[in-house]
Write a protein that holds these residues in place. Structure first.
Motif, short mmCIF file in Angstrom:
data_model
loop_
_atom_site.label_atom_id
_atom_site.label_comp_id
_atom_site.label_asym_id
_atom_site.label_seq_id
_atom_site.Cartn_x
_atom_site.Cartn_y
_atom_site.Cartn_z
N GLU A 34 -109.78 -47.92 -29.13
CA GLU A 34 -108.16 -48.51 -28.28
C GLU A 34 -108.64 -48.37 -26.93
O GLU A 34 -107.45 -48.38 -25.89
CB GLU A 34 -107.65 -47.01 -28.93
N ILE A 35 -109.83 -47.96 -26.11
CA ILE A 35 -109.88 -47.37 -24.78
C ILE A 35 -111.27 -48.79 -24.41
O ILE A 35 -111.06 -48.92 -22.75
CB ILE A 35 -110.20 -45.97 -24.07
N ALA A 36 -111.19 -49.54 -25.54
CA ALA A 36 -112.26 -50.70 -24.71
C ALA A 36 -111.23 -51.32 -23.05
O ALA A 36 -109.89 -51.86 -23.60
CB ALA A 36 -111.78 -51.25 -25.66
N GLY A 37 -112.04 -51.83 -22.34
CA GLY A 37 -110.99 -52.50 -20.73
C GLY A 37 -111.03 -51.57 -19.92
O GLY A 37 -110.43 -52.08 -19.25
N GLU A 38 -110.40 -50.46 -20.97
CA GLU A 38 -109.60 -49.23 -19.12
C GLU A 38 -111.02 -49.05 -18.97
O GLU A 38 -112.17 -48.86 -19.00
CB GLU A 38 -108.95 -48.04 -20.53
N ASP A 39 -109.73 -48.63 -17.59
CA ASP A 39 -111.52 -47.28 -16.79
C ASP A 39 -111.12 -46.56 -17.30
O ASP A 39 -110.18 -45.61 -16.76
CB ASP A 39 -110.83 -47.80 -15.39
N VAL A 40 -112.34 -45.46 -16.80
CA VAL A 40 -112.50 -44.80 -17.98
C VAL A 40 -113.29 -43.80 -16.70
O VAL A 40 -114.32 -43.79 -16.41
CB VAL A 40 -112.89 -44.10 -19.44
N TYR A 41 -112.43 -42.74 -16.28
CA TYR A 41 -113.17 -41.50 -15.19
C TYR A 41 -113.51 -40.55 -16.04
O TYR A 41 -114.68 -39.81 -15.10
CB TYR A 41 -111.90 -41.61 -14.57
#
Length: 70
Positions: free
Chosen positions: A58-65
């Motif tokens: 689900e978070i693939a491609g998101e900027d994870v901080y």
């Protein structure tokens, strides 16, 4: 603008999630200087045994901080 999507383990009541959503909305309004009516919050419950696979997809491609350490 903006939308906050919260993923969590099952088990919290609708009242707990509503209270948390209200707090998230108030925080975003304060920090980003936007109006409350433009902030949306959603919740998706994910079983613990499926957590890593579902979250990774689900978070693939998101900027994870901040990443969790499982």
């Amino acid at each position: 603008m903006p939308h906050l999507s919260v993923r969590l383990y099952p088990g919290r009541s609708k009242e707990v999630k509503q209270e948390f959503a209200d707090k998230l909305q108030a925080f975003v309004v304060k920090e980003l200087g936007c109006e409350p009516n433009v902030v949306s919050v959603s919740f998706k419950e994910i079983a613990p045994e499926k957590w890593k696979d579902v979250i990774d997809d689900e978070i693939a491609g998101e900027d994870v901080y901040i990443e969790a350490d499982f």
